[in-house]
Design a protein around this motif. Structure first.
Motif, short mmCIF file in Angstrom:
data_model
loop_
_atom_site.label_atom_id
_atom_site.label_comp_id
_atom_site.label_asym_id
_atom_site.label_seq_id
_atom_site.Cartn_x
_atom_site.Cartn_y
_atom_site.Cartn_z
N LEU A 73 35.85 30.06 33.40
CA LEU A 73 35.24 31.11 32.14
C LEU A 73 36.04 32.65 32.72
O LEU A 73 36.55 33.70 31.69
CB LEU A 73 34.32 32.31 31.64
CG LEU A 73 33.25 31.51 30.60
CD1 LEU A 73 31.86 31.29 31.14
CD2 LEU A 73 34.10 30.55 29.28
N ILE A 74 36.12 32.16 34.06
CA ILE A 74 37.14 33.02 34.70
C ILE A 74 38.42 33.43 34.50
O ILE A 74 39.45 34.03 34.22
CB ILE A 74 37.15 33.11 36.05
CG1 ILE A 74 35.40 33.70 36.72
CG2 ILE A 74 37.67 34.17 36.82
CD1 ILE A 74 35.04 33.80 37.73
N GLN A 75 38.95 32.46 34.17
CA GLN A 75 40.61 31.77 34.11
C GLN A 75 40.41 31.84 32.79
O GLN A 75 41.68 32.35 32.34
CB GLN A 75 40.39 30.38 34.18
CG GLN A 75 40.72 30.03 35.72
CD GLN A 75 40.33 28.40 36.10
OE1 GLN A 75 40.64 27.81 35.13
NE2 GLN A 75 40.28 28.08 37.81
N LYS A 76 39.74 31.88 31.63
CA LYS A 76 39.74 31.83 30.25
C LYS A 76 40.26 33.40 30.40
O LYS A 76 40.84 33.57 28.81
CB LYS A 76 39.03 31.37 29.30
CG LYS A 76 39.44 30.96 28.22
CD LYS A 76 38.29 30.41 27.42
CE LYS A 76 38.31 30.77 25.57
NZ LYS A 76 39.28 29.80 25.43
N TYR A 77 39.88 34.18 30.33
CA TYR A 77 39.37 35.14 30.14
C TYR A 77 40.00 36.60 30.96
O TYR A 77 39.41 37.89 30.74
CB TYR A 77 38.13 36.11 29.72
CG TYR A 77 37.35 35.70 28.33
CD1 TYR A 77 37.98 36.03 26.95
CD2 TYR A 77 36.57 34.32 28.33
CE1 TYR A 77 36.96 34.91 25.78
CE2 TYR A 77 36.33 33.33 27.29
CZ TYR A 77 36.43 34.22 26.07
OH TYR A 77 35.95 33.00 25.19
N HIS A 78 39.99 36.13 32.42
CA HIS A 78 40.39 36.89 33.48
C HIS A 78 39.48 38.42 34.01
O HIS A 78 40.43 39.24 33.80
CB HIS A 78 41.90 37.56 33.32
CG HIS A 78 42.67 36.66 32.43
ND1 HIS A 78 44.29 35.86 33.49
CD2 HIS A 78 43.37 36.35 31.32
CE1 HIS A 78 44.31 34.73 32.24
NE2 HIS A 78 44.21 34.72 31.29
N LEU A 79 38.64 37.96 33.66
CA LEU A 79 37.37 38.88 33.81
C LEU A 79 37.22 38.34 35.15
O LEU A 79 36.63 37.36 36.09
CB LEU A 79 36.12 39.37 33.33
CG LEU A 79 36.47 39.57 31.82
CD1 LEU A 79 35.76 38.52 31.19
CD2 LEU A 79 36.94 40.80 31.67
N SER A 80 36.21 38.98 36.28
CA SER A 80 35.75 38.59 37.63
C SER A 80 34.78 37.68 37.20
O SER A 80 34.51 37.58 36.69
CB SER A 80 35.58 39.96 38.22
OG SER A 80 34.16 40.75 37.17
N GLU A 81 33.96 37.36 38.88
CA GLU A 81 32.85 36.07 38.57
C GLU A 81 31.54 37.60 38.24
O GLU A 81 30.79 36.76 37.52
CB GLU A 81 32.11 35.53 39.79
CG GLU A 81 31.52 34.24 40.43
CD GLU A 81 31.34 34.09 40.81
OE1 GLU A 81 29.78 32.98 40.98
OE2 GLU A 81 31.95 34.18 41.85
N ASP A 82 32.04 38.29 38.76
CA ASP A 82 30.43 39.61 38.39
C ASP A 82 30.07 39.89 36.60
O ASP A 82 29.69 39.92 36.67
CB ASP A 82 30.84 40.88 39.99
CG ASP A 82 28.95 41.49 39.25
OD1 ASP A 82 28.60 41.01 39.54
OD2 ASP A 82 29.76 42.26 39.53
#
Length: 95
Positions: free
Chosen positions: A69-78
């Motif tokens: 999901l981090i890779q797909k949406y370019h958001l941080s783990e947090d």
């Protein structure tokens, strides 16, 4: 923000009352509080983010990992974890 001449827009009685307090100066009159929209309500940003967050949660429920999901949406783990937790609470309340 545009300026308007008081004599063009105010009733004469109100204009005379205002002149008791201020004359020939610029005065700012704020909007009513209830007319103010919340963040992202007018341009649809709030709904777009809610749809995205719901999509992230559904993908997580269907087996995607947080790393994917981090890779797909370019958001941080947090951010991903917060979205999952908050959306889980919202979905549970709807059921």
């Amino acid at each position: 923000m545009g300026y308007k001449n008081g004599k063009d827009i105010l009733p004469p009685s109100l204009l005379k009352q205002l002149q008791d307090y201020i004359q020939g100066e610029i005065i700012y009159i704020p909007k009513k509080e209830q007319t103010r929209a919340g963040w992202g309500e007018n341009n649809g940003t709030r709904q777009t983010i809610q749809r995205r967050n719901h999509e992230i949660f559904k993908l997580y429920e269907n087996g995607l990992t947080v790393t994917e999901l981090i890779q797909k949406y370019h958001l941080s783990e947090d951010s991903i974890r917060k979205i999952i937790v908050k959306t889980r609470v919202v979905v549970a309340a709807q059921r």
